[in-house]
Design a protein around this motif. Structure first.
Motif, PDB file in Angstrom:
ATOM      1  N   ASP A  46      13.976   4.835   5.541  1.00 47.80           N
ATOM      2  CA  ASP A  46      13.247   5.462   5.530  1.00 47.80           C
ATOM      3  C   ASP A  46      12.131   5.038   4.968  1.00 47.80           C
ATOM      4  N   LEU A  47      12.121   4.200   4.430  1.00 45.07           N
ATOM      5  CA  LEU A  47      10.945   3.159   3.606  1.00 45.07           C
ATOM      6  C   LEU A  47       9.780   3.010   4.392  1.00 45.07           C
ATOM      7  N   GLN A  48       9.917   2.705   5.791  1.00 48.69           N
ATOM      8  CA  GLN A  48       9.472   2.007   6.469  1.00 48.69           C
ATOM      9  C   GLN A  48       8.386   3.394   6.925  1.00 48.69           C
ATOM     10  N   PHE A  49       8.641   4.628   6.369  1.00 51.68           N
ATOM     11  CA  PHE A  49       7.756   5.583   6.835  1.00 51.68           C
ATOM     12  C   PHE A  49       7.176   6.163   5.224  1.00 51.68           C
ATOM     13  N   GLY A  50       7.056   5.099   4.440  1.00 53.44           N
ATOM     14  CA  GLY A  50       6.549   5.259   3.053  1.00 53.44           C
ATOM     15  C   GLY A  50       5.133   5.700   3.293  1.00 53.44           C
ATOM     16  N   ALA A  51       4.138   6.101   3.782  1.00 52.78           N
ATOM     17  CA  ALA A  51       3.009   6.665   4.137  1.00 52.78           C
ATOM     18  C   ALA A  51       2.910   8.104   4.485  1.00 52.78           C
ATOM     19  N   GLU A  52       4.303   8.488   4.494  1.00 55.37           N
ATOM     20  CA  GLU A  52       4.904   9.997   4.550  1.00 55.37           C
ATOM     21  C   GLU A  52       4.146  10.248   2.895  1.00 55.37           C
ATOM     22  N   LEU A  53       5.154   9.517   1.931  1.00 57.84           N
ATOM     23  CA  LEU A  53       4.963   9.536   0.658  1.00 57.84           C
ATOM     24  C   LEU A  53       4.074   9.328   0.057  1.00 57.84           C
ATOM     25  N   ASP A  54       2.804   8.422   0.370  1.00 53.47           N
ATOM     26  CA  ASP A  54       2.006   7.695  -0.097  1.00 53.47           C
ATOM     27  C   ASP A  54       2.411   6.826  -0.512  1.00 53.47           C
ATOM     28  N   LEU A  55       3.585   5.666  -0.368  1.00 52.09           N
ATOM     29  CA  LEU A  55       4.689   4.413  -0.804  1.00 52.09           C
ATOM     30  C   LEU A  55       3.640   3.189  -0.613  1.00 52.09           C
ATOM     31  N   GLN A  56       2.702   2.615  -1.826  1.00 57.62           N
ATOM     32  CA  GLN A  56       2.031   1.741  -1.282  1.00 57.62           C
ATOM     33  C   GLN A  56       3.291   0.080  -1.304  1.00 57.62           C
ATOM     34  N   LEU A  57       3.230   0.181  -0.374  1.00 50.85           N
ATOM     35  CA  LEU A  57       5.088  -0.486   0.194  1.00 50.85           C
ATOM     36  C   LEU A  57       4.221  -2.442   0.590  1.00 50.85           C
ATOM     37  N   PHE A  58       4.528  -3.262  -0.233  1.00 49.39           N
ATOM     38  CA  PHE A  58       4.168  -4.513   0.438  1.00 49.39           C
ATOM     39  C   PHE A  58       5.681  -5.747   0.417  1.00 49.39           C
ATOM     40  N   SER A  59       5.284  -7.138   0.588  1.00 47.04           N
ATOM     41  CA  SER A  59       6.231  -8.244   0.206  1.00 47.04           C
ATOM     42  C   SER A  59       6.041  -9.128  -0.419  1.00 47.04           C
ATOM     43  N   LEU A  60       6.808  -9.630  -1.173  1.00 48.29           N
ATOM     44  CA  LEU A  60       5.945 -11.141  -2.276  1.00 48.29           C
ATOM     45  C   LEU A  60       7.092 -12.442  -1.443  1.00 48.29           C
TER      46      LEU A  60
END
Length: 254
Positions: free
Chosen positions: A183-197
């Motif tokens: 579901d996190l791969q589709f974060g754009a559906e929720l305008d999720l600003q997702l990154f990795s460190l």
């Protein structure tokens, strides 16, 4: 480095009552690094009633937007993560670290927490990826760490940081229909600003088998069909072509 540099960020370990040895393994590693973690009681999917499953799991959306039905283990796993997000909202926790219990922790994990505490403008920062997914773009944030975004988001939820805004965005879905990591791969559906460190400081431990696989009888193929698989692959391809997982220009280093 002293604990005061990162002590303001609570660390939660999701753990089932039936797996105390997993919690002990994770907790001991964190304690050795000067980090005090909080155990968060996980949800055992097979213990859920039909009514409890229906209250959180959208079977119609699952049929439309995912390649197979979710297993009891995946439903329990998603509810466990949602429980941490809800706790953050209820207690107004600005940033939290969420860890699954089958992990190995690297010595630089405290340094990663320190860097996260200096960042603004993000919702979700992955701290683990067992498949070495290539980054799309990167931004140096200090102490040898880079913040990166993706076209193809890593599909594990082994360890991550999540902000208050990220928790609220993920809780916008009244019901879920994909596994939490996918579901996190589709974060754009929720305008999720997702990154990795990067470099990653949390890794899936080879000491333990997957609890989700155990609960699911060793397989998660479920009721997939060729048509559902094709439809889902096209959705993933569109997502990767259309979106980046987060806008690095919106992230500020304090």
């Amino acid at each position: 480095m002293t604990q005061s540099a990162f002590a303001q960020i609570p660390v939660f370990i999701i753990n089932l009552d039936s797996s105390p040895e997993r919690y002990q393994h994770a907790e001991q590693q964190l304690q050795a690094l000067g980090i005090t973690a909080q155990r968060f009681r996980g949800v055992y999917g097979k213990d859920l009633s039909t009514a409890e499953v229906d209250a959180c799991y959208d079977k119609a959306a699952n049929l439309q937007y995912f390649r197979r039905s979710l297993s009891p283990g995946e439903i329990g796993c998603y509810l466990s993560h949602r429980g941490v997000w809800q706790l953050m909202v209820d207690q107004n926790i600005e940033v939290a670290i969420v860890l699954e219990d089958d992990i190995d922790v690297e010595a630089r994990f405290p340094a990663a927490l320190t860097q996260i505490s200096k960042l603004d403008g993000w919702d979700h920062i992955k701290l683990s990826d067992d498949r070495d997914t290539p980054a799309f773009a990167r931004k140096a944030v200090g102490d040898g760490f880079d913040l990166v975004n993706f076209k193809r988001v890593p599909n594990c939820a082994t360890g991550y940081a999540i902000s208050q805004s990220g928790a609220r965005k993920m809780l916008q879905r009244s019901k879920f229909f994909r596994p939490v990591d996918l579901d996190l791969q589709f974060g754009a559906e929720l305008d999720l600003q997702l990154f990795s460190l990067l470099p990653y400081t949390i890794w899936p431990s080879t000491k333990f088998d997957s609890v989700i696989n155990q609960i699911s009888g060793g397989t998660r193929k479920g009721d997939t069909t060729a048509l559902r698989n094709l439809k889902y692959r096209l959705q993933v391809a569109w997502q990767r072509w259309r979106f980046q997982s987060g806008d690095l220009n919106k992230v500020e280093v304090k």
